[in-house]
Design a protein around this motif. Structure first.
Motif, PDB file in Angstrom:
ATOM      1  N   THR A 261      -2.354  -3.177   9.971  1.00 51.88           N
ATOM      2  CA  THR A 261      -1.565  -2.041   9.482  1.00 51.88           C
ATOM      3  C   THR A 261      -1.709  -1.973   7.967  1.00 51.88           C
ATOM      4  O   THR A 261      -1.307  -2.890   7.254  1.00 51.88           O
ATOM      5  CB  THR A 261      -0.083  -2.184   9.854  1.00 51.88           C
ATOM      6  OG1 THR A 261       0.033  -2.300  11.282  1.00 51.88           O
ATOM      7  CG2 THR A 261       0.701  -0.973   9.382  1.00 51.88           C
ATOM      8  N   SER A 263      -0.945   0.702   4.892  1.00 46.39           N
ATOM      9  CA  SER A 263      -0.347   1.964   4.427  1.00 46.39           C
ATOM     10  C   SER A 263      -0.108   2.935   5.581  1.00 46.39           C
ATOM     11  O   SER A 263      -0.553   4.087   5.554  1.00 46.39           O
ATOM     12  CB  SER A 263      -1.243   2.616   3.374  1.00 46.39           C
ATOM     13  OG  SER A 263      -1.368   1.784   2.251  1.00 46.39           O
ATOM     14  N   ALA A 264       0.558   2.430   6.602  1.00 46.34           N
ATOM     15  CA  ALA A 264       0.962   3.239   7.764  1.00 46.34           C
ATOM     16  C   ALA A 264      -0.203   3.582   8.687  1.00 46.34           C
ATOM     17  O   ALA A 264      -0.016   4.266   9.700  1.00 46.34           O
ATOM     18  CB  ALA A 264       1.685   4.512   7.325  1.00 46.34           C
ATOM     19  N   HIS A 265      -1.406   3.136   8.366  1.00 48.60           N
ATOM     20  CA  HIS A 265      -2.554   3.359   9.240  1.00 48.60           C
ATOM     21  C   HIS A 265      -2.764   2.120  10.114  1.00 48.60           C
ATOM     22  O   HIS A 265      -2.811   0.993   9.615  1.00 48.60           O
ATOM     23  CB  HIS A 265      -3.820   3.630   8.433  1.00 48.60           C
ATOM     24  CG  HIS A 265      -3.781   4.911   7.666  1.00 48.60           C
ATOM     25  ND1 HIS A 265      -4.055   6.135   8.231  1.00 48.60           N
ATOM     26  CD2 HIS A 265      -3.478   5.158   6.367  1.00 48.60           C
ATOM     27  CE1 HIS A 265      -3.940   7.075   7.324  1.00 48.60           C
ATOM     28  NE2 HIS A 265      -3.587   6.506   6.170  1.00 48.60           N
ATOM     29  N   LEU A 266      -2.910   2.332  11.400  1.00 49.80           N
ATOM     30  CA  LEU A 266      -3.158   1.237  12.336  1.00 49.80           C
ATOM     31  C   LEU A 266      -4.663   1.160  12.585  1.00 49.80           C
ATOM     32  O   LEU A 266      -5.263   2.093  13.137  1.00 49.80           O
ATOM     33  CB  LEU A 266      -2.408   1.489  13.651  1.00 49.80           C
ATOM     34  CG  LEU A 266      -2.246   0.275  14.576  1.00 49.80           C
ATOM     35  CD1 LEU A 266      -1.383  -0.793  13.909  1.00 49.80           C
ATOM     36  CD2 LEU A 266      -1.620   0.711  15.900  1.00 49.80           C
TER      37      LEU A 266
END
Length: 577
Positions: A261, A263-266
């Motif tokens: 994860t 910066s809010a990206h998976l």
């Protein structure tokens, strides 16, 4: 000053300027205070008799606190014995060969801290007695800068890990000590996609996250390093057997079992890993890393087996690949690479509506080589993109000449290398070739395998969209051999779907292949795509494809790949029918 320090009365301070009072002495003192270099002179007994303003500032004293004191007040304890011996020899008139030579040592400040200095010494005799002086430069900033440079030489700036250079030094120490070790070199798969889609700051953040997770995953005593870009290296101490090495490398690979994860990206990642064991796979650091690199190369080229341990056949294969690439470079420069053209026909009319440009190597010793003999090596070479641009231009030139003699429009199919599809100048190159050769964009179709397209999905989509805006066609080549879903056909701006020969070869004996082809043809027609079946060799295959609704074909039944003048002859004759 006319007497030595021993002649002073108790409590009496010596003069604070050079001997020989007068105007010259005052001028000299003023001149000395104007420089940023520290200047100190001492008498034969080693007591300070002159300091300039820079010296007082450097060492933290007032001028009166230094004058008359032994020079040892600015010399660290550990150096005083050696200084005393050398000073006494100099005062005895011995030539020490230090005059004018700068040396780097440490000096002592009033507050007890040390600072690095550059020291230049000199000694003299003024006709009455010996004396000595020093020019001193504070080199703290230089040392700090050198320290930063040293860290840069040995440390990766982004992650703080040792870099490749430092890793090799650590590895060499372990090898010299003859301790059993394993190294693992891992490469984050599709890392360029993260940079291209989310930006380089996100890519950097991901690398830092990977470094942290790997560090926590590794056993005590293991050494992690970053080799650069998307590669990390791990040194596993006390692991010297191949089976144990693979097991330990598997543990390293578990660092990618869970998504990252950032910066809010998976980000769901995989990694390819190459493993080498010392001393079996290398007796020095460079050789061992080279062995792991070869194993990594094998892992990266595999779709399923992403962990490989070195074996000696890899080195001979690598040597053969390098030799082949060198030969290919010579072939390209000498004009030994040529294009052959295979016709594409409509089933109903038998009319040639297109050709595919296919690369051949006219080898001076081995004759005409098929692409299977050299194309894999070319695709992995930096030469691929240069050859790709040549193929594009040569094919456009040939297409213009073919259409000049053909009674029907003939579309030229050109295969793109992966390096071309990811090149930022692809669209410009296509425009230039079309313009230079006077070929309408509608008569050029660029062929991309689904594997190459899906290797950089978003980037591929953008490039294909831009190419369609130019007016050229886009064909999905060898469809069914990669991992594309049928829904991916809707996503790309395609004009043609080419069904892989693997389905066609067993079409008459395997009902499953017939069912797949029927579905592909139906969907392709529904989407308004041209459908071409590849690899047709027999009348039975042709009849079956016609029955399934396939409109067009390419294969030996209609013509083998042939030189330019042969295909031109066929096209010209078709106009005479």
């Amino acid at each position: 000053m006319t007497s030595s320090e021993n002649d002073l009365e108790p409590g009496q301070k010596p003069a604070t300027v050079f001997p020989a009072p007068g105007v010259d002495s005052i001028v000299a003192a003023s001149f000395a205070d104007a420089t940023e270099l520290a200047l100190i002179s001492v008498n034969p007994s080693g007591h300070i008799r002159f300091v300039n303003r820079a010296a007082t500032k450097m060492f933290g004293y007032e001028r009166e606190e230094m004058i008359g004191q032994p020079v040892e007040i600015i010399i660290p304890e550990r150096f005083r014995s050696a200084h005393g011996k050398g000073f006494r020899r100099a005062m005895a008139g011995e030539v020490l060969n230090l005059g004018g030579k700068a040396v780097e040592v440490y000096a002592l400040k009033k507050d007890g801290t040390e600072l690095p200095i550059e020291l230049t010494l000199c000694a003299w005799h003024d006709g009455r007695e010996m004396g000595a002086g020093a020019v001193i430069k504070d080199i703290t900033e230089r040392r700090e800068r050198d320290g930063r440079l040293l860290r840069l030489a040995n440390q990766d700036v982004l992650t703080g890990l040792p870099n490749r250079n430092r890793f090799l030094e650590i590895l060499a120490i372990e090898i010299v000590a003859q301790r059993p070790i394993t190294i693992v070199i891992l490469s984050i798969d599709s890392f360029t996609d993260v940079n291209d889609t989310l930006g380089h700051p996100m890519g950097d953040a991901l690398l830092q996250s990977v470094a942290i997770r790997l560090s926590h995953r590794l056993a005590q005593g293991a050494q992690l390093a970053r080799f650069g870009s998307n590669e990390f290296a791990v040194l596993l101490r006390h692991v010297g057997e191949p089976e144990a090495a693979l097991k330990a490398a598997g543990v390293v690979g578990q660092s990618f079992a869970k998504p990252y994860t950032v910066s809010a990206h998976l980000l769901d990642l995989t990694a390819s890993m190459g493993v080498a064991v010392s001393p079996t796979h290398g007796t020095d650091a460079e050789e061992l890393v080279a062995s792991a690199d070869l194993a990594l190369h094998r892992a990266k080229s595999s779709r399923t087996k992403k962990l490989r341990i070195y074996d000696h056949s890899m080195r001979s294969e690598a040597t053969a690949r390098r030799a082949l690439r060198d030969e290919l470079l010579s072939a390209y420069r000498n004009g030994d690479l040529v294009l052959y053209y295979q016709p594409q026909v409509h089933f109903v009319t038998g009319q040639i509506f297109g050709v595919e440009a296919l690369l051949r190597w006219n080898h001076p010793q081995r004759g005409l080589l098929q692409p299977g003999k050299f194309l894999p090596a070319l695709e992995q070479s930096v030469l691929a993109i240069e050859v790709g641009w040549w193929i594009l231009d040569e094919a456009c030139k040939a297409a213009t000449l073919m259409n000049a003699v053909s009674p029907f429009p003939v579309k030229m199919g050109v295969n793109l290398f992966a390096a071309q599809l990811s090149s930022p100048i692809l669209c410009n190159k296509v425009r230039d070739s079309l313009t230079r050769n006077g070929l309408p964009a509608s008569l050029l179709e660029l062929e991309v395998t689904e594997t190459i397209a899906l290797g950089n999905d978003d980037r591929s989509l953008d490039v294909m969209t831009a190419l369609r805006e130019i007016g050229v066609g886009i064909a999905f080549d060898d469809f069914g051999t990669g991992y594309a879903s049928l829904s991916s056909l809707q996503r790309y701006p395609l004009t043609t779907l080419k069904i892989d020969r693997g389905f066609v070869s067993d079409l008459t004996t395997k009902s499953r292949d017939a069912a797949i082809i029927r579905a592909l043809i139906a969907m392709s027609l529904e989407m308004g795509l041209e459908t071409i079946a590849e690899g047709i060799e027999t009348a039975e295959q042709e009849e079956c494809l016609i029955a399934l609704g396939c409109p067009a074909a390419q294969g030996y039944r209609y013509g083998k790949p042939m030189p330019f003048y042969d295909i031109v002859k066929i096209l010209r004759e078709s106009g005479d029918d």
